[in-house]
Design a protein around this motif. Sequence first.
Motif, mmCIF file in Angstrom:
data_model
loop_
_atom_site.group_PDB
_atom_site.id
_atom_site.type_symbol
_atom_site.label_atom_id
_atom_site.label_comp_id
_atom_site.label_asym_id
_atom_site.label_seq_id
_atom_site.Cartn_x
_atom_site.Cartn_y
_atom_site.Cartn_z
ATOM 1 N N MET A 1 0.806 -1.173 0.060
ATOM 2 C CA MET A 1 0.098 0.147 0.164
ATOM 3 C C MET A 1 0.895 1.308 -0.016
ATOM 4 S SD MET A 1 -3.053 -0.799 2.555
ATOM 5 C CE MET A 1 -2.156 -0.892 4.284
ATOM 6 N N ASN A 2 0.610 2.265 -0.919
ATOM 7 C CA ASN A 2 1.422 3.569 -1.015
ATOM 8 C C ASN A 2 0.641 4.547 -1.107
ATOM 9 O OD1 ASN A 2 1.070 3.106 -3.727
ATOM 10 N ND2 ASN A 2 2.879 3.955 -4.330
ATOM 11 N N ARG A 3 -0.731 4.412 -0.866
ATOM 12 C CA ARG A 3 -1.469 5.627 -0.882
ATOM 13 C C ARG A 3 -2.383 5.727 0.198
ATOM 14 N NH1 ARG A 3 -3.570 8.957 -5.016
ATOM 15 N NH2 ARG A 3 -3.271 7.674 -6.847
ATOM 16 N N SER A 4 -1.965 6.902 1.297
ATOM 17 C CA SER A 4 -2.496 6.769 2.625
ATOM 18 C C SER A 4 -3.637 7.999 2.542
ATOM 19 C CB SER A 4 -1.479 6.805 3.595
ATOM 20 O OG SER A 4 -0.869 8.128 3.415
ATOM 21 N N GLN A 5 -4.248 8.255 3.858
ATOM 22 C CA GLN A 5 -5.244 9.262 3.644
ATOM 23 C C GLN A 5 -4.433 10.707 3.284
ATOM 24 O OE1 GLN A 5 -6.467 8.816 7.676
ATOM 25 N NE2 GLN A 5 -7.590 6.976 7.385
ATOM 26 N N LYS A 6 -3.202 10.678 3.370
ATOM 27 C CA LYS A 6 -2.597 12.278 3.165
ATOM 28 C C LYS A 6 -2.720 12.519 1.467
ATOM 29 C CE LYS A 6 2.264 11.106 3.636
ATOM 30 N NZ LYS A 6 2.348 10.139 2.291
ATOM 31 N N ASP A 7 -2.701 11.428 0.809
ATOM 32 C CA ASP A 7 -2.807 11.233 -0.544
ATOM 33 C C ASP A 7 -4.004 10.886 -1.209
ATOM 34 O OD1 ASP A 7 -0.086 11.937 -0.768
ATOM 35 O OD2 ASP A 7 0.488 9.904 -0.366
ATOM 36 N N GLY A 8 -5.079 10.978 -0.456
ATOM 37 C CA GLY A 8 -6.608 10.671 -0.752
ATOM 38 C C GLY A 8 -6.932 9.281 -0.680
ATOM 39 N N LEU B 1 -7.359 5.404 1.560
ATOM 40 C CA LEU B 1 -8.256 4.763 2.730
ATOM 41 C C LEU B 1 -7.408 4.531 3.906
ATOM 42 C CD1 LEU B 1 -11.284 4.797 2.867
ATOM 43 C CD2 LEU B 1 -10.980 2.516 2.568
ATOM 44 N N PRO B 2 -6.256 3.891 3.730
ATOM 45 C CA PRO B 2 -5.577 3.741 4.913
ATOM 46 C C PRO B 2 -4.709 4.795 5.691
ATOM 47 C CG PRO B 2 -4.326 2.714 2.913
ATOM 48 C CD PRO B 2 -5.499 3.475 2.749
ATOM 49 N N PRO B 3 -4.548 4.817 7.016
ATOM 50 C CA PRO B 3 -3.811 5.795 7.809
ATOM 51 C C PRO B 3 -2.350 5.764 7.298
ATOM 52 C CG PRO B 3 -4.495 3.808 9.175
ATOM 53 C CD PRO B 3 -5.063 3.596 7.933
ATOM 54 N N ASP B 4 -1.526 6.927 7.688
ATOM 55 C CA ASP B 4 -0.549 7.104 6.731
ATOM 56 C C ASP B 4 0.603 6.188 7.565
ATOM 57 O OD1 ASP B 4 -1.379 9.095 5.667
ATOM 58 O OD2 ASP B 4 -0.420 10.805 7.292
ATOM 59 N N GLU B 5 0.411 5.495 8.784
ATOM 60 C CA GLU B 5 1.585 4.744 9.434
ATOM 61 C C GLU B 5 1.782 3.344 8.689
ATOM 62 O OE1 GLU B 5 -1.055 6.029 10.987
ATOM 63 O OE2 GLU B 5 -1.954 4.723 12.588
ATOM 64 N N VAL B 6 0.609 2.924 8.030
ATOM 65 C CA VAL B 6 0.576 1.635 7.535
ATOM 66 C C VAL B 6 1.178 1.465 5.848
ATOM 67 C CG1 VAL B 6 -1.040 0.497 9.211
ATOM 68 C CG2 VAL B 6 -1.785 1.609 7.094
ATOM 69 N N VAL B 7 1.482 2.682 5.583
ATOM 70 C CA VAL B 7 1.650 2.531 3.937
ATOM 71 C C VAL B 7 3.329 2.688 3.933
ATOM 72 C CG1 VAL B 7 -0.278 3.357 3.114
ATOM 73 C CG2 VAL B 7 1.670 4.932 3.457
ATOM 74 N N GLN B 8 3.918 2.170 2.835
ATOM 75 C CA GLN B 8 5.289 2.253 2.556
ATOM 76 C C GLN B 8 5.389 3.271 1.247
ATOM 77 O OE1 GLN B 8 6.145 -2.135 2.378
ATOM 78 N NE2 GLN B 8 7.641 -1.694 3.927
ATOM 79 N N SER B 9 6.748 3.614 0.956
ATOM 80 C CA SER B 9 7.009 4.185 -0.475
ATOM 81 C C SER B 9 7.314 3.193 -1.557
ATOM 82 C CB SER B 9 8.186 5.095 -0.350
ATOM 83 O OG SER B 9 9.380 4.189 -0.322
ATOM 84 N N GLU B 10 6.848 3.747 -2.680
ATOM 85 C CA GLU B 10 6.950 2.557 -3.909
ATOM 86 C C GLU B 10 8.433 2.074 -3.781
ATOM 87 O OE1 GLU B 10 5.628 4.003 -7.726
ATOM 88 O OE2 GLU B 10 6.884 2.424 -8.749
ATOM 89 N N GLU B 11 9.519 2.881 -3.686
ATOM 90 C CA GLU B 11 10.985 2.438 -3.635
ATOM 91 C C GLU B 11 11.235 1.273 -2.549
ATOM 92 O OE1 GLU B 11 10.236 5.725 -3.343
ATOM 93 O OE2 GLU B 11 10.263 5.902 -5.476
#
Length: 443
Positions: free
Chosen positions: A153-160, A162-172
């Motif tokens: 997952m790399n799209r969190s709430q700050k980017d529109g 659904l998941p909160p920011d702390e559970v996503v990673q960067s594409e790299e």
Amino acid sequence: MRLWIKDPLAIFAHRAERGLVVEGTKIVEIVGEGSAPASPVDETFDASCHVVLPGLINTHHHFYQTLTRAHPQAINKELFPWLTALYPIWARLRPEHLRLATRLALTELMLSGCTTAADHHYLFPRGLENAIDIEVEEARALGLRMTVTRGSMNRSQKDGGLPPDEVVQSEEEILSDSERVLKLFHDPKPGAQIRIALAPCSPFSITKALMRDTAALAEQYDCQLHTHLCETKDEEKFCLEMYGVRPVELLEETGWMSKRAWLAHGIHFNAEEIAALGKAGVGICHCAASNMVLASGICRTKELEAAGAALGLGVDGSASNDSSNMMEALRHALMIGRLRYGASGVTHHDVLRWATEGSARCLGRADIGRIEAGLEADLALFTLDEPRFSGAHDPLAALILCGAHRADRVMVAGSWRVIDGAPIGVDLAGLIAAHRAAAAAFS
Ligand SMILES: [Zn+2]
């Protein structure tokens, strides 16, 4: 060692009335009516009280969710509110929790006749970078085959998203760890115990670039691709607003319309999309129980299969099923299918085919899923001696209609992994106690 599984009460195979012969990891001979094995056998297993199936193949799960079954904050909700209630709870997942959850889920699946499982693991909170390694270790210890999907997952709430920011990673981070686990664990050869697949989680938690770059990586390493798609109308609305296209168009634009891809749920397709998915040979994993629990809709299984799509079954994660019983998944697929297609529209033969051959196709495997000479010896054997079967006439139909829950014997790659309904090498009571204690962290 040549083992004759002799004279089954019933068997889901062609011209195998007198059973089959197993040698090493493979089925080497099918024994038809009035025949005997072509050369002497070393051992005979009397299967006259057993219904014999190809090992069942589960093509969608989230093992970690066994720790949050029937959770009071999530029950009685549809997908999006269900997810937003659970994401912060799941963010507490640590390596010791995932290890127990994996062991419990694999054992539970195996006891229901499952011999190959795909797990979609997309949660990598800080400290759980080695989630895929943990699942591979547990599958190896138990002896089940697995397609472990490196989810992302790399799209969190700050980017529109659904998941909160702390559970996503960067594409790299995602792509470099995907390469790491592919190099370490992926075995594309026939007979493989472990395969890796790449699995961006769902349209509302990823970017288009991640979908495209993941497809390119799958091509490079010859592995399957997996994601959730067309599960709910909310997801369709999200895609139209975020990407300006419908979910299937997102697949088309990112290089996913191929046999490499299989999709969890696949409910809200239009007729043109079904034709396109079938033409491309994309796989659909029908998760009947989860779709009913979350009131997501009914998968158009028959149209998809007729169009050429691979049609498999899955139990889905244990927070939306909430059990990991593959036999129950077959029964649910039959029941919900009849609501759409009528009483003769979905038969026990259909759901048995979906859970074996169809599921194998979803995972890109031709070496499992059927009882045939030359294929891997993965089998599930059921007895009909519980009260629920008493008075049943057609043994194969009885498995589904009376609701078989637990296999008496399970074989993976020629080795018995369940005997007399008990998993080999697992302290079941101890495992349940430890898993239940671990679940306390998620209340
Ligand atoms: Zn799922």
